[in-house]
Design a protein around this motif. Structure first.
Motif, PDB file in Angstrom:
ATOM      1  N   VAL A  37      38.068  31.604  64.685  1.00 15.40           N
ATOM      2  CA  VAL A  37      37.588  31.060  65.955  1.00 15.40           C
ATOM      3  C   VAL A  37      36.789  29.805  65.643  1.00 15.40           C
ATOM      4  O   VAL A  37      35.896  29.838  64.787  1.00 15.40           O
ATOM      5  CB  VAL A  37      36.683  32.086  66.678  1.00 15.40           C
ATOM      6  N   MET A  51      26.616  29.858  67.272  1.00 21.07           N
ATOM      7  CA  MET A  51      27.044  30.459  66.000  1.00 21.07           C
ATOM      8  C   MET A  51      25.992  31.477  65.535  1.00 21.07           C
ATOM      9  O   MET A  51      26.313  32.599  65.174  1.00 21.07           O
ATOM     10  CB  MET A  51      27.185  29.347  64.958  1.00 21.07           C
ATOM     11  N   THR A  81      31.740  28.252  57.918  1.00 21.48           N
ATOM     12  CA  THR A  81      32.475  29.417  58.392  1.00 21.48           C
ATOM     13  C   THR A  81      31.756  30.691  57.983  1.00 21.48           C
ATOM     14  O   THR A  81      31.303  30.820  56.851  1.00 21.48           O
ATOM     15  CB  THR A  81      33.918  29.405  57.840  1.00 21.48           C
ATOM     16  N   LEU A  94      34.215  32.734  62.129  1.00 24.23           N
ATOM     17  CA  LEU A  94      33.697  31.800  63.121  1.00 24.23           C
ATOM     18  C   LEU A  94      33.341  30.501  62.404  1.00 24.23           C
ATOM     19  O   LEU A  94      32.597  30.514  61.423  1.00 24.23           O
ATOM     20  CB  LEU A  94      32.468  32.417  63.792  1.00 24.23           C
ATOM     21  N   ASP A  96      31.739  26.703  62.693  1.00 22.93           N
ATOM     22  CA  ASP A  96      30.929  25.725  63.406  1.00 22.93           C
ATOM     23  C   ASP A  96      31.403  24.342  62.962  1.00 22.93           C
ATOM     24  O   ASP A  96      31.598  24.118  61.770  1.00 22.93           O
ATOM     25  CB  ASP A  96      29.456  25.936  63.015  1.00 22.93           C
ATOM     26  N   ILE A 193      36.607  36.978  73.704  1.00 26.09           N
ATOM     27  CA  ILE A 193      37.135  36.704  72.359  1.00 26.09           C
ATOM     28  C   ILE A 193      38.013  37.879  71.916  1.00 26.09           C
ATOM     29  O   ILE A 193      39.122  37.698  71.411  1.00 26.09           O
ATOM     30  CB  ILE A 193      35.982  36.475  71.346  1.00 26.09           C
TER      31      ILE A 193
END
Ligand code: GTP
Ligand code: MG
Length: 254
Positions: A37, A51, A81, A94, A96, A193
């Motif tokens: 993501v 985040m 990540t 995830l 950023d 999500i």
């Protein structure tokens, strides 16, 4: 002026180094099959704050894993990540990213292109919009324009309207309305999500013979075992798993 130029040259150097690292990371990730993501949006919209907030929802947390947040342009100079593990063991990565701006200094465009590559690898994009900014509509368009240019129209996007603690006049529309800072509606975002990333999950009953105990370990790590019972034939489990694991172990279905 001088200060900005210095900052740009630091940025360029750091971005170049990151590209190499990321190539390696990316290959590893593809093998792992953990969905990615990407947090994307105009600079200062609250990507890094979000985040950190989502990191707090992860089963395994670590204060060191938090990323830098600041009220300034380009607070984030590199993509970062982190792995997020939800309570039911569902995982995603995830990322950023560096914020967008209109009229990017032209020295930076090339460097940015490479960070943007990261976005093209994502399974889901969270487009963070700062609705407390009076220019947010223009910023939203700028970000969408860049996304269009890098050709990610096939990747699902969730619009994340951030800073509702400052501006709560705009609460209808496609997307999720949150405050990353005050952790409002983060559960709603996580559920969205989930809907995108884990739509292939199913819950099944399986019998794992004791002779194949290693399968139990794999499922313990990568799936969500809801119930288990030790019988004379083996371990009987009720497990929620993704389609890859399902295909691999469907011979054990009960
Ligand atoms: N009031 C309010 N402020 C927020 C919220 N989320 C983030 N901020 C603030 O907005 C500023 C920018 O936040 P960051 O998370 O660094 O933004 P970013 O999108 O990562 O910015 P860049 O890395 O520069 O692209 C910080 O001062 C945050 O504290 C929110 O929900 N409400
Ligand atoms: Mg940031």
């Amino acid at each position: 002026r001088r200060k900005l130029e210095n900052r740009i040259s630091i940025l360029e150097k750091e971005l170049k180094e990151m590209v190499e690292d990321r190539k390696i990371q990316r290959q590893r990730r593809i093998k792992n099959e953990i969905p990615v993501v990407a947090l994307v949006g105009y600079t200062n919209s609250g990507k890094s704050t979000l985040m950190n907030t989502i990191l707090e929802c992860s089963k395994i947390q670590d204060e060191d894993k938090k990323v830098y947040v600041e009220d300034m342009l380009f607070a984030t100079l590199e993509t970062t990540t982190r792995q997020i593990i939800l309570e039911d063991n569902k995982k995603f990565l995830l990322t950023d990213t560096v914020g967008f701006v209109s009229r990017l200094p032209h020295q930076l465009v090339k460097a940015f292109r490479s960070t943007l590559e990261e976005i093209t690898e994502a399974d889901l994009i969270l487009h963070v919009i700062d609705i407390s900014n009076k220019n947010f509509e223009r910023q939203l368009k700028t970000t969408e324009q860049v996304l269009k240019e890098i050709g990610v129209s096939d990747i699902p996007i969730i619009h994340v309207y951030n800073k509702i603690d400052v501006n709560n006049t705009l609460t209808v529309g496609e997307g999720v309305f949150i405050s990353a800072k005050y952790k409002t509606n983060i559960d709603i975002l996580i559920n969205k999500i989930r809907e995108v990333l884990f739509s292939d999950y199913r819950t099944v009953k399986m019998l794992i013979p004791y002779s194949q105990g290693s399968i139990y370990s794999v499922l313990k790590e990568h799936a969500y075992i809801k119930e288990e019972e030790y019988t004379d034939k083996g371990i009987e489990i009720i497990v929620e798993l993704n389609s890859i694991l399902y295909e691999k172990y469907k011979h054990l279905l009960k």
